[in-house]
Design a protein around this motif. Structure first.
Motif, PDB file in Angstrom:
ATOM      1  N   ARG A   1      37.222  43.829  38.028  1.00 50.12           N
ATOM      2  CA  ARG A   1      37.891  44.959  37.357  1.00 50.12           C
ATOM      3  C   ARG A   1      39.253  44.540  36.797  1.00 50.12           C
ATOM      4  NH1 ARG A   1      35.386  48.016  41.501  1.00 50.12           N
ATOM      5  NH2 ARG A   1      37.241  48.104  42.815  1.00 50.12           N
ATOM      6  N   LEU A   2      39.852  43.478  37.370  1.00 51.79           N
ATOM      7  CA  LEU A   2      41.158  43.016  36.869  1.00 51.79           C
ATOM      8  C   LEU A   2      41.022  42.062  35.680  1.00 51.79           C
ATOM      9  CD1 LEU A   2      42.928  42.414  40.296  1.00 51.79           C
ATOM     10  CD2 LEU A   2      43.611  44.096  38.577  1.00 51.79           C
ATOM     11  N   GLU A   3      39.767  41.669  35.387  1.00 54.03           N
ATOM     12  CA  GLU A   3      39.519  40.633  34.385  1.00 54.03           C
ATOM     13  C   GLU A   3      40.142  40.959  33.012  1.00 54.03           C
ATOM     14  OE1 GLU A   3      38.045  37.772  34.884  1.00 54.03           O
ATOM     15  OE2 GLU A   3      37.902  37.119  32.783  1.00 54.03           O
TER      16      GLU A   3
ATOM     17  N   THR B   1      44.002  48.741  37.590  1.00 49.31           N
ATOM     18  CA  THR B   1      42.737  49.050  36.913  1.00 49.31           C
ATOM     19  C   THR B   1      42.578  50.560  36.709  1.00 49.31           C
ATOM     20  OG1 THR B   1      41.586  49.103  39.031  1.00 49.31           O
ATOM     21  CG2 THR B   1      41.592  47.002  37.868  1.00 49.31           C
TER      22      THR B   1
ATOM     23  N   PRO C   1      46.384  38.235  38.114  1.00 53.34           N
ATOM     24  CA  PRO C   1      45.655  39.164  38.984  1.00 53.34           C
ATOM     25  C   PRO C   1      45.964  38.911  40.461  1.00 53.34           C
ATOM     26  CG  PRO C   1      44.191  37.415  38.231  1.00 53.34           C
ATOM     27  CD  PRO C   1      45.522  37.163  37.579  1.00 53.34           C
TER      28      PRO C   1
ATOM     29  N   GLY D   1      44.812  45.023  42.395  1.00 54.55           N
ATOM     30  CA  GLY D   1      43.610  45.848  42.518  1.00 54.55           C
ATOM     31  C   GLY D   1      42.694  45.174  43.523  1.00 54.55           C
TER      32      GLY D   1
ATOM     33  N   GLY E   1      46.981  50.821  34.593  1.00 57.94           N
ATOM     34  CA  GLY E   1      46.354  50.029  33.530  1.00 57.94           C
ATOM     35  C   GLY E   1      47.166  50.113  32.241  1.00 57.94           C
TER      36      GLY E   1
END
Ligand code: NAP
Length: 291
Positions: A31-33, A4, A42, A26, A9
């Motif tokens: 936040r990993l979505e 992230t 993820p 992460g 990223g």
């Protein structure tokens, strides 16, 4: 790792574009979505947890690793050591054979480089691994650091720090680091521990950076002000830095100013990367001045 963040990223997106299977690590599923939507798998893990990190690494062809950076840590080198030991333990336990490690210029030095000393320590831990080929990337200072300066530019109309104004420093876009890492992971072989410097498009002084930012932000004549360390320390403490981390940041700035932290080798076509500071500044300006 760091999926992230700036480098992780961009690297994850580049690999997904190449149809490489990516396990994105992460601490937060939210936040990993965005990467999950792009097809990454993820994996929620705190890097302090060597057991869970081992599960995350197991079965992978290669691991991109970094030392996550928390400026609030009361004893920065100790906390970085805890993370670093867990990462190395997990690499060994999961029998990972190829690693790309994000380090920094200056990591060749034993002391006097502020937070970069922890990256030196981690490079040394990586050297202790057996049967693991490690590519150590040593980039210069990130362009993205200047994003933190935007509020001061907005409020006071200056760029301020303690780095000497006219010393040219290797500075780089994190997108270029990600591109180098993606290239290495998908097309290159390395054996043992290989060090590779990434120095950006050209060396740049803070005075020059201010001029470029001023142009991009429609503030022509924006100037760089070298402030006393005491003022900078107070500003860093106000921004949430621990006393230890504020001290280390000032030490790094001194090391950049006096030539302690420099590239280890002359700039070459391999260590030079494409994105100019002008191009970065134009993009940064877009984020604050919507069309
Ligand atoms: N700034 C510079 O000029 C510069 C220059 C050379 C080298 N470096 C090095 O570059 C690295 C930072 O790279 P970056 O800018 O790409 O990172 P970043 O944008 O600061 O992102 C950090 C990443 O690490 C994750 N993370 C944080 N703490 C974690 C933990 N305890 N366990 C697992 N994951 C954790 C974060 O994810 P979540 O928060 O979502 O968990 C995030 O994905 C640092 O090691 C720094 O020393 C920086």
């Amino acid at each position: 790792m760091g999926a992230t963040g700036n480098v992780g990223g961009a690297l994850s997106r580049l690999l997904l574009d190449e149809d490489v299977k990516v396990r994105a690590l992460g601490r937060s599923p939210e936040r990993l979505e965005a990467l999950t939507m792009l097809g990454a798998h993820p994996y929620v893990v705190d890097a302090q947890d060597a057991t869970r990190l081992t599960e995350a690494f197991r079965g992978s062809d290669a691991v991109f690793t970094l030392l996550p950076h928390d400026p609030q840590e009361p004893d920065y080198r100790r906390s970085q050591a805890q993370l670093g030991e867990a990462i190395v333990e997990a690499i060994a336990a999961a029998r990972v054979s190829r690693v790309v490690f994000l380090s920094s210029i200056g990591a060749d030095r034993l002391s006097g480089t502020g937070p970069v000393v922890s990256l030196h320590d981690q490079e040394e831990r990586m050297r202790e691994l057996t049967g693991v080929d490690v590519l150590v990337l040593r980039p210069g200072s990130f362009f993205e650091n200047f994003a933190h300066a935007l509020p001061l530019i907005e409020d006071e109309g200056i760029l301020a720090d303690t780095v000497a104004p006219d010393v040219a420093i290797p500075m780089i876009a994190t997108a270029d680091i990600a591109a180098a890492a993606a290239d290495a992971l998908t097309t290159e072989e390395w054996t043992g521990v290989e060090i590779r410097e990434l120095l950006g498009e050209r060396d740049l002084s803070y005075a020059e950076a201010a001029a470029v930012l001023g142009e991009a932000l429609a503030r022509p004549g924006l100037s760089y002000v070298q402030v006393p360390e005491a003022d900078m320390e107070a500003a860093l403490r106000q921004a949430g830095f621990s006393p230890d981390m504020a001290r280390l940041q000032l030490e790094l700035n001194r090391a950049l100013s006096d030539g302690t932290v420099v590239a280890g080798e002359p700039r070459s076509s391999r260590s030079t990367t494409p994105t100019s500071f002008e191009a970065f500044a134009t993009e940064l300006a877009r984020t604050v001045q919507p069309a």
